[in-house]
Design a protein around this motif. Structure first.
Motif: not given
Length: 404
Positions: A317, A321, A325-326, A329, A387-388, A391
């Motif tokens: 993970s 991260h 590549n969110h 995950l 996007e972050e 996530l």
């Protein structure tokens, strides 16, 4: 170990030790003879046997299992007797060369090829009556071992050896009706007294108030005058005239291991040596039995297995991260959620499919919480880039599903 090493014990072996105080030793006889006015001279070496050249009334005395006379010693002894001295020999057996001098071959059994084997056969008696001739006196004797009467082997002289009338041989004693045990053989100006039961001259019989009279009567044949005690002939020594084959002719290599092997016979006659010998044999046997077994390698202790699955997932993970590549995950977390719901609530949720409609009822969560989680799950399942922030919202929406 205390009983064997720390406590004194009574040795009932027929050792005939002139300095020993055990029942079948000769300390009492040695002290009685030393107390005579004429004194007692001891022959301690084979060289002393050549000094038996006295002319007059002297006495030679041997008491033991067997006199180890060499050819030279027999010649010196017979010359000593011929000069007017007496020889008093108390032994269970005699050397063949001496027997040939005392008796004639005409009296031997021809089927045996000469001398009877053994020359003095054994009889086993416990309580017996010993007779003395020519007076005809009788003496009650009891053979004892460990303070109880026991039938012990006693040697007798077969009458076939006394068949030659030309030899001046006189029977002086018998034991019951078993046979003759005491004779006199004249030799020149002297005489040889032969007794085949040395056990009757040991400490046990001499200190017994009811049995010492027999030894006293037999020893009465010793004339007044100095007495020579032969201690040298108790030990075997190979003479210069003996070959190696003659010296070992009595040992057959195992069939008569104890009787023909002087070393082992000596060990058996002493309790401490016999105990050490058998301890050595038992120790060697135990070593062969236990050391000879197949030795197995010790099984090592295996350490407990460490569950590295979580560490592996964290590592993967973190790498995903860092690459940004969110969506990947989120897909992995979605697979973990499906496994959790199936294991905890039995919800069968296949990959690539939407969750069941009755998920809220089956897991027991409020409908608004379940709808918020389902919305984020549909977003991730669509496979769009994330996007972050997307996530984080996905994690926060499905977190209540894990807390159940």
């Amino acid at each position: 170990m205390i009983c064997l090493c720390g406590c004194t014990s009574t040795d009932w072996s027929e050792n005939y030790d002139p300095e020993g105080s055990n029942p079948f030793d000769l300390l009492a006889l040695r002290e009685l003879l030393s107390a005579r006015a004429e004194g007692l001279q001891t022959l301690r070496d084979t060289a002393d046997l050549h000094r038996l050249d006295s002319v007059g009334a002297r006495n030679y005395l041997f008491v033991g299992q067997y006199p180890y006379y060499s050819d030279e010693a027999i010649t010196d002894l017979l010359d000593y007797v011929s000069k007017g001295n007496n020889a008093f020999i108390v032994a269970k057996q005699l050397p063949e060369d001496l027997l040939l001098q005392l008796f004639t071959e005409d009296c031997y059994d021809p089927e045996q090829g000469g001398l009877l084997e053994p020359a003095f056969p054994e009889v086993y008696l416990d309580s017996l009556t010993a007779f003395r001739y020519p007076r005809g006196d009788s003496f009650k004797l009891v053979n004892t071992r460990f303070w109880v009467p026991v039938a012990l082997p006693l040697q007798v002289i077969p009458e076939v050896l006394l068949c030659n009338p030309d030899r001046n041989i006189q029977a002086l004693g018998t034991i019951d009706s078993a046979g003759i045990n005491f004779i006199r053989v004249d030799r020149g100006a002297g005489a040889i007294y032969l007794h085949t039961n040395p056990i009757f001259f040991t400490n046990w019989f001499l200190v017994d108030s009811t049995q010492y009279r027999y030894a006293q009567d037999v020893l009465g044949v010793i004339r007044s005058g100095p007495t020579v005690w032969d201690e040298a002939s108790r030990r075997y020594r190979r003479s210069a005239s003996q070959t190696g084959q003659q010296a070992s002719r009595d040992y057959t290599g195992g069939r008569n291991l104890l009787s023909g092997n002087d070393t082992l016979r000596y060990i058996q006659e002493h309790r401490a040596l016999a105990f050490s010998w058998y301890t050595l044999l038992v120790g060697a046997l135990l070593y062969v039995l236990f050391r000879g077994k197949r030795r197995q390698r010790v099984i090592p202790l295996l350490p407990a297995r460490v569950n590295s699955s979580k560490r592996f997932i964290d590592t993967i993970s973190r790498l995903v991260h860092e690459k940004g590549n969110h969506a990947a995950l989120a897909q992995r977390e979605l697979a973990s959620l499906r496994f959790h719901l199936n294991a905890r609530f039995g919800v069968r949720w296949g990959e690539g499919r939407l969750p069941p409609d009755d998920l809220s009822e089956r897991i027991g969560l409020p409908a608004d919480v379940t709808e918020r989680a389902l919305a984020q799950i549909r977003l991730v399942a669509a496979g769009r880039p994330l996007e972050e922030g997307d996530l984080l919202r996905f994690y926060r929406a499905i977190e209540p599903l894990y807390r159940l």
